[in-house]
Design a protein around this motif. Structure first.
Motif, PDB file in Angstrom:
ATOM      1  N   GLY A 133       9.663  85.039  22.728  1.00  0.00           N
ATOM      2  CA  GLY A 133      10.685  84.661  23.691  1.00  0.00           C
ATOM      3  C   GLY A 133      11.883  85.596  23.680  1.00  0.00           C
ATOM      4  O   GLY A 133      12.101  86.357  22.740  1.00  0.00           O
ATOM      5  N   ARG A 134      12.663  85.522  24.739  1.00  0.00           N
ATOM      6  CA  ARG A 134      13.817  86.399  24.890  1.00  0.00           C
ATOM      7  C   ARG A 134      14.915  86.079  23.884  1.00  0.00           C
ATOM      8  O   ARG A 134      15.589  86.984  23.392  1.00  0.00           O
ATOM      9  CB  ARG A 134      14.366  86.287  26.312  1.00  0.00           C
ATOM     10  N   GLU A 135      15.102  84.808  23.591  1.00  0.00           N
ATOM     11  CA  GLU A 135      16.161  84.452  22.647  1.00  0.00           C
ATOM     12  C   GLU A 135      15.893  85.062  21.274  1.00  0.00           C
ATOM     13  O   GLU A 135      16.809  85.594  20.632  1.00  0.00           O
ATOM     14  CB  GLU A 135      16.295  82.938  22.528  1.00  0.00           C
ATOM     15  N   LYS A 136      14.651  85.028  20.847  1.00  0.00           N
ATOM     16  CA  LYS A 136      14.310  85.612  19.551  1.00  0.00           C
ATOM     17  C   LYS A 136      14.581  87.117  19.557  1.00  0.00           C
ATOM     18  O   LYS A 136      15.126  87.667  18.587  1.00  0.00           O
ATOM     19  CB  LYS A 136      12.841  85.352  19.230  1.00  0.00           C
ATOM     20  N   ARG A 137      14.225  87.769  20.659  1.00  0.00           N
ATOM     21  CA  ARG A 137      14.441  89.212  20.763  1.00  0.00           C
ATOM     22  C   ARG A 137      15.936  89.538  20.745  1.00  0.00           C
ATOM     23  O   ARG A 137      16.368  90.500  20.104  1.00  0.00           O
ATOM     24  CB  ARG A 137      13.789  89.743  22.042  1.00  0.00           C
ATOM     25  N   VAL A 138      16.748  88.737  21.443  1.00  0.00           N
ATOM     26  CA  VAL A 138      18.193  88.970  21.470  1.00  0.00           C
ATOM     27  C   VAL A 138      18.779  88.829  20.072  1.00  0.00           C
ATOM     28  O   VAL A 138      19.615  89.634  19.642  1.00  0.00           O
ATOM     29  CB  VAL A 138      18.879  87.997  22.450  1.00  0.00           C
ATOM     30  N   ARG A 139      18.338  87.833  19.338  1.00  0.00           N
ATOM     31  CA  ARG A 139      18.839  87.643  17.976  1.00  0.00           C
ATOM     32  C   ARG A 139      18.436  88.823  17.077  1.00  0.00           C
ATOM     33  O   ARG A 139      19.201  89.246  16.202  1.00  0.00           O
ATOM     34  CB  ARG A 139      18.327  86.320  17.404  1.00  0.00           C
ATOM     35  N   GLU A 140      17.236  89.352  17.302  1.00  0.00           N
ATOM     36  CA  GLU A 140      16.811  90.528  16.544  1.00  0.00           C
ATOM     37  C   GLU A 140      17.702  91.729  16.858  1.00  0.00           C
ATOM     38  O   GLU A 140      18.092  92.485  15.961  1.00  0.00           O
ATOM     39  CB  GLU A 140      15.353  90.861  16.872  1.00  0.00           C
ATOM     40  N   THR A 171      27.553  84.455  28.192  1.00  0.00           N
ATOM     41  CA  THR A 171      27.449  84.506  26.734  1.00  0.00           C
ATOM     42  C   THR A 171      26.774  85.814  26.311  1.00  0.00           C
ATOM     43  O   THR A 171      26.153  86.501  27.126  1.00  0.00           O
ATOM     44  CB  THR A 171      26.631  83.329  26.201  1.00  0.00           C
ATOM     45  N   VAL A 172      26.886  86.124  25.039  1.00  0.00           N
ATOM     46  CA  VAL A 172      26.243  87.320  24.510  1.00  0.00           C
ATOM     47  C   VAL A 172      24.740  87.268  24.752  1.00  0.00           C
ATOM     48  O   VAL A 172      24.119  88.270  25.121  1.00  0.00           O
ATOM     49  CB  VAL A 172      26.551  87.467  23.009  1.00  0.00           C
ATOM     50  N   GLY A 173      24.150  86.096  24.543  1.00  0.00           N
ATOM     51  CA  GLY A 173      22.715  85.953  24.762  1.00  0.00           C
ATOM     52  C   GLY A 173      22.319  86.275  26.189  1.00  0.00           C
ATOM     53  O   GLY A 173      21.310  86.951  26.439  1.00  0.00           O
ATOM     54  N   LYS A 174      23.122  85.808  27.146  1.00  0.00           N
ATOM     55  CA  LYS A 174      22.826  86.056  28.554  1.00  0.00           C
ATOM     56  C   LYS A 174      23.021  87.523  28.907  1.00  0.00           C
ATOM     57  O   LYS A 174      22.239  88.109  29.671  1.00  0.00           O
ATOM     58  CB  LYS A 174      23.751  85.186  29.422  1.00  0.00           C
ATOM     59  N   ILE A 175      24.055  88.142  28.351  1.00  0.00           N
ATOM     60  CA  ILE A 175      24.332  89.552  28.643  1.00  0.00           C
ATOM     61  C   ILE A 175      23.190  90.444  28.173  1.00  0.00           C
ATOM     62  O   ILE A 175      22.737  91.339  28.898  1.00  0.00           O
ATOM     63  CB  ILE A 175      25.657  89.977  27.972  1.00  0.00           C
ATOM     64  N   PRO A 231      23.232  86.955  14.203  1.00  0.00           N
ATOM     65  CA  PRO A 231      22.402  86.343  15.250  1.00  0.00           C
ATOM     66  C   PRO A 231      22.958  85.024  15.757  1.00  0.00           C
ATOM     67  O   PRO A 231      22.661  84.615  16.897  1.00  0.00           O
ATOM     68  CB  PRO A 231      21.045  86.142  14.554  1.00  0.00           C
ATOM     69  N   GLU A 232      23.797  84.381  14.947  1.00  0.00           N
ATOM     70  CA  GLU A 232      24.388  83.110  15.366  1.00  0.00           C
ATOM     71  C   GLU A 232      25.440  83.302  16.453  1.00  0.00           C
ATOM     72  O   GLU A 232      25.938  82.323  17.027  1.00  0.00           O
ATOM     73  CB  GLU A 232      25.020  82.412  14.158  1.00  0.00           C
ATOM     74  N   HIS A 233      25.794  84.578  16.753  1.00  0.00           N
ATOM     75  CA  HIS A 233      26.760  84.846  17.813  1.00  0.00           C
ATOM     76  C   HIS A 233      26.139  84.748  19.196  1.00  0.00           C
ATOM     77  O   HIS A 233      26.800  85.028  20.196  1.00  0.00           O
ATOM     78  CB  HIS A 233      27.346  86.258  17.625  1.00  0.00           C
ATOM     79  N   TYR A 234      24.915  84.345  19.261  1.00  0.00           N
ATOM     80  CA  TYR A 234      24.148  84.301  20.514  1.00  0.00           C
ATOM     81  C   TYR A 234      24.882  83.555  21.622  1.00  0.00           C
ATOM     82  O   TYR A 234      24.875  83.972  22.784  1.00  0.00           O
ATOM     83  CB  TYR A 234      22.785  83.648  20.243  1.00  0.00           C
ATOM     84  N   ASN A 235      25.540  82.448  21.297  1.00  0.00           N
ATOM     85  CA  ASN A 235      26.169  81.592  22.312  1.00  0.00           C
ATOM     86  C   ASN A 235      27.665  81.851  22.465  1.00  0.00           C
ATOM     87  O   ASN A 235      28.359  81.084  23.147  1.00  0.00           O
ATOM     88  CB  ASN A 235      25.933  80.118  21.973  1.00  0.00           C
TER      89      ASN A 235
END
Length: 375
Positions: free
Chosen positions: A151-158, A132-136, A167-171
């Motif tokens: 956390g990492r998820e918050k940073r990825v969304r930023e 997923t985009v979040g994992k990449i 940011p909703e494209h995370y998954n």
């Protein structure tokens, strides 16, 4: 699509003056990469060397954008991979922030790798389709053991928001995005570790012209906001001129001319640079009297990097070549009439009588048409 997303902004003045002022971030000296050519049967042995990069020197200053242009096969991408240490140099030195990393081991490179990132040319093959985009984007943080606040998820969304994605494209997975969106994901991944230097290897060449402008706008905004230095590798001379503060021209593994943007585009001295500028498709480039400049058509093909010509490597296609060009390799030096920091490797350089020619180089005609139509 908004009009402002389609038009590249006017070039910014260099933050690092052309004379080499400012703090050097990266210094490359005599960098060489030769790939062995195998042949023979039944025992395969080395029968030659592909001289992809053959003794180049360049300096990138803190916060500077440095452009690298030339024909396909001239060694631009190999240079980028050497700088990021994705390839092992055959000879020469790579100094980053005063530290020699030319042959540094894995442990020595660990802290440096987080500060030197790369944006790859193909947005389709540079992303893992199974992640997923979040994992990449969070992958580099996980590998380097970085746990940002929140956390990492918050940073990825930023980061997704910084590069203009939801940011909703995370998954979501890479196949759910367009080419331009995938390249933005690649930019977000490069920014994940807050690097000081990004090597962008033709980041817009695989994209439509309107998307190219969006990605270049994004990279310029990132540079302004975060102060990241760029080595920008590209074929498109118009894009390089808009993005880069200094430009180096490569031919067959050698840097043949380097200088600040205005000097290279308005007063080129090397015949090959003249030929490149004249080949810009449908560019509104004219002589001083308003007549369109004549296209320079080079004779012959690019010589093989396995057996390059003696002396000046461009001499076999140069209309100014003389006996001296075959006997002596021209050094990359400042010649009479050049501005400080403008270096040229030519025994018989062109006269600096092309003032203003580079100022009229424009983007792709399709993009210019969109701008004129007000779309």
């Amino acid at each position: 699509m908004k009009k402002e997303d389609l038009v590249l902004p006017a070039p910014r003045e260099s933050a690092a003056p052309a004379g080499g002022a400012g703090e050097p971030l990266l210094v490359v000296e005599g960098l060489t990469k030769h790939f062995p050519v195998k042949g023979g049967f039944p025992i395969r042995r080395t029968v030659g060397q592909v001289q992809a990069v053959d003794g180049i020197d360049l300096t990138v200053h803190v916060g500077e954008s440095f452009g690298l242009v030339g024909e396909s096969g001239c060694g631009k991408s190999t240079t980028g991979r050497l700088i990021t240490r994705l390839l092992e140099p055959t000879a020469g030195t790579i100094t980053y922030q005063g530290k020699d990393i030319t042959h540094a081991g894995r442990k020595e490179l660990a802290p440096v790798r987080s500060e030197i990132q790369m944006i790859f040319q193909d947005p389709y093959s540079s992303l893992n389709p199974r992640q997923t985009v979040g994992k990449i984007i969070s992958g580099p943080m996980e590998i380097n053991g970085i746990d940002p606040a929140g956390g990492r998820e918050k940073r990825v969304r930023e980061l997704l928001e910084i590069v203009g994605l939801n940011p909703e494209h995370y998954n979501r997975f890479p196949h759910e995005f367009s080419g331009g969106q995938r390249q933005r994901i690649g930019v977000a991944r490069a920014l994940a570790l807050e690097p000081k230097l990004i090597v962008a290897d033709e980041p817009v060449s695989a994209l439509d012209v309107s998307i190219q402008a969006q990605v270049v706008n994004l990279l310029q905004q990132v540079q302004r906001d975060l102060g990241i230095a760029f080595v920008f590798i590209a074929h498109d001379l118009a894009v390089v001129r808009h993005f880069s503060q200094r430009v180096a021209v490569m031919y067959l593994g050698k840097i043949i001319e380097v200088g600040d943007r205005a000097s290279i585009y308005s007063r080129p001295r090397h015949p090959y640079t003249h030929a490149l500028l004249s080949a810009v498709p449908e560019a509104r480039v004219t002589d001083g009297d308003g007549a369109r400049r004549e296209r320079i058509r080079l004779a012959g093909d690019v010589p093989s990097p396995i057996s390059p010509p003696s002396g000046c490597r461009f001499r076999t296609r140069c209309w100014k070549a003389q006996d001296k060009c075959a006997a002596e390799e021209p050094p990359l030096v400042r010649i009479t009439g050049n501005h400080e920091g403008h270096l040229t490797a030519c025994h018989f350089p062109e006269e600096p009588t092309t003032e203003g020619r580079g100022e009229d180089i424009v983007l792709d005609p399709a993009l210019a048409a969109l701008e004129e139509a007000g779309e």
